[in-house]
Design an enzyme around this catalytic site. Structure first.
Site, short mmCIF file in Angstrom:
data_model
loop_
_atom_site.label_atom_id
_atom_site.label_comp_id
_atom_site.label_asym_id
_atom_site.label_seq_id
_atom_site.Cartn_x
_atom_site.Cartn_y
_atom_site.Cartn_z
NE ARG A 292 -4.11 2.07 -0.77
CZ ARG A 292 -5.37 1.99 -0.35
NH1 ARG A 292 -5.95 3.04 0.18
NH2 ARG A 292 -6.05 0.87 -0.46
CD GLU B 255 -11.09 -3.14 -8.52
OE1 GLU B 255 -10.19 -2.97 -7.67
OE2 GLU B 255 -12.31 -2.99 -8.27
CD GLU C 220 -2.93 -1.20 0.16
OE1 GLU C 220 -2.95 -0.27 -0.67
OE2 GLU C 220 -3.73 -2.15 0.13
CG ASP D 238 -5.30 -7.55 -7.77
OD1 ASP D 238 -4.23 -7.57 -7.15
OD2 ASP D 238 -6.33 -6.98 -7.34
#
Length: 421
Positions: free
Chosen positions: A37, A301, A33, A170
């Site tokens: 981010r 998504e 993260e 993913d």
């Protein structure tokens, strides 16, 4: 920056300049993260604004992330880091493993940073992960297990048998493609990994039901058992396939598969009472589908895929889908109160009176709304021929290989991960 909100941008930059000090963080934070981010956001904002303080802060964050590679004998990072002490760790629930997405989703950010500072040291560990992946798991023909044992004595074993393009895995697959693109299509090995992964996914993960006319991205659960359910998270796949098609690295049928999967994702929204998308839907037998997790978290998504498909095909249907989904968000997710208003997910998409989850995740602003804005913006804004988006929707300008040829770091980078013989 993109929307011209100067006052809000100035306020954010004042905080970054005066208060952002990652080295002072005493809590253990997610490396994944932090990378997608914080590092991604700082680098992207630097590129768009040319504010050198943002680049300096990005370098500080990158140093924290690299500290997660805490054992020279293990090429994989730990999943968490305590910035103030550089103490790396992995939660006990992972049982000595790391998730595929955690180890395969820092290459794009580190390549962007390396390009800005012309220093290859930021790529040694991230590209080393790619090299390690290429040398393992050949039995899966391009796909990889979601949970990989990191312990020295069992390094490279899989933990559970899970394999998917959904949760925990993913972004690794999209980063194969996007790392190649960001390198101006010169770092060939990630492209090879992407092509191989998609070819295998079309054989073992993509399924079409003639009965329901749904094309899904399935997954393998614990023990390697096929699970014909589809996560909302996998609705990024159409955009990834369309991007590969745009840049000439797709197999015949990839774009058609992208459009078919996107239609399935849209139907996941349409078939709920609130017209919001559930987290997990199962397709089984003669039943059209059954919700296994009916929460809506306002994920990005599908908006991402609609944006990419619109840019690639120029088919107006994708803008129509986007407007339909935005209208549902406004009708069923907008909340107001004494402290202002915002958007909240719901606990059950089939209940128009469902309680809100009272959360507006950062990805809703960074991704869901950004991709929605770009879907309707002039196509000259962040063209896909010039920019690559990280998995948190932060755009990076594609490196200019001609300009970098005279710099040593570029040649060192290409040598670190050569193409297959």
């Amino acid at each position: 920056l993109l929307m011209g909100l100067a006052r809000e941008y100035d306020a954010a930059m004042h905080w970054v300049h005066s208060s952002l000090d990652v080295d002072g963080v005493v809590d253990s934070i997610s490396v994944f993260e932090c990378c997608i981010r914080i590092l991604g956001g700082l680098l992207s904002a630097h590129e768009l604004s040319r504010d050198e303080v943002l680049l300096a802060r990005a370098i500080s964050v990158a140093e924290v992330i690299l500290a997660a590679f805490d054992d020279p004998d293990i090429p994989l990072p730990q999943s968490h880091i305590r910035p103030s002490t550089r103490e790396a760790s992995t939660p006990s629930w992972l049982a000595g493993s790391v998730q595929l997405a955690e180890i395969g989703s820092m290459q794009l950010e580190m390549l962007a940073l390396a390009g800005h500072v012309r220093n290859v040291r930021y790529l040694h560990h991230p590209l080393g992960v790619y090299a390690w992946l290429r040398s393992h798991f050949h039995e899966y023909n391009g796909l990889y297990p979601t949970y990989v044992i990191r312990d020295k004595t069992r390094l490279g074993e899989q933990l559970t048998g899970d394999m998917s393009m959904g949760s925990g895995a993913d972004s690794t697959y999209e980063y194969f493609l996007k790392t190649w693109l960001l390198s101006d299509k010169k770092l060939e090995a990630p492209r090879e990994m992407y092509v191989k992964a998609i070819a295998q996914a079309r054989k073992s993960l993509f399924f079409h039901s003639e009965l329901t006319n749904a094309t899904i991205v399935a997954r393998y659960g614990p023990g390697g058992i096929l699970d014909t359910s589809m996560e909302h998270l996998t609705c990024f796949v159409p955009g990834m396939l369309a991007l590969g098609h745009l840049h000439g690295t797709a197999a015949p049928g990839d774009l058609a598969a992208a459009e078919a999967i996107a239609r399935t994702c849209v139907e996941m929204y349409r078939r709920s009472a609130t017209k919001l998308g559930p987290e997990l839907v199962e397709f089984r037998g003669e039943r059209e589908y059954m919700m296994r997790d009916a929460r809506a978290l306002l994920r990005p998504e599908l908006f991402e895929s609609l944006f990419v498909l619109w840019r690639v095909t120029e088919n107006e249907i994708y803008k129509e889908y986007g407007w339909e989904l935005l209208s549902s968000l406004h009708e069923n997710a907008l909340r107001s109160g004494t402290s202002g208003c915002g958007y909240s997910g719901v606990l059950h998409v089939d209940d128009v009176h469902s309680e809100p989850d009272d959360k507006q995740h950062s990805f809703f602003l960074a991704e869901t709304l950004k991709y929605s804005f770009l879907l309707f913006a002039d196509t000259r804004v962040l063209p896909l021929s010039e920019y690559v988006f990280n998995t948190e929707a932060h755009p990076f300008r594609i490196l200019d290989s001609n300009a970098e040829l005279e710099h040593e770091w570029w040649h060192e980078m290409l040598a670190m991960l050569p193409a297959s013989a």
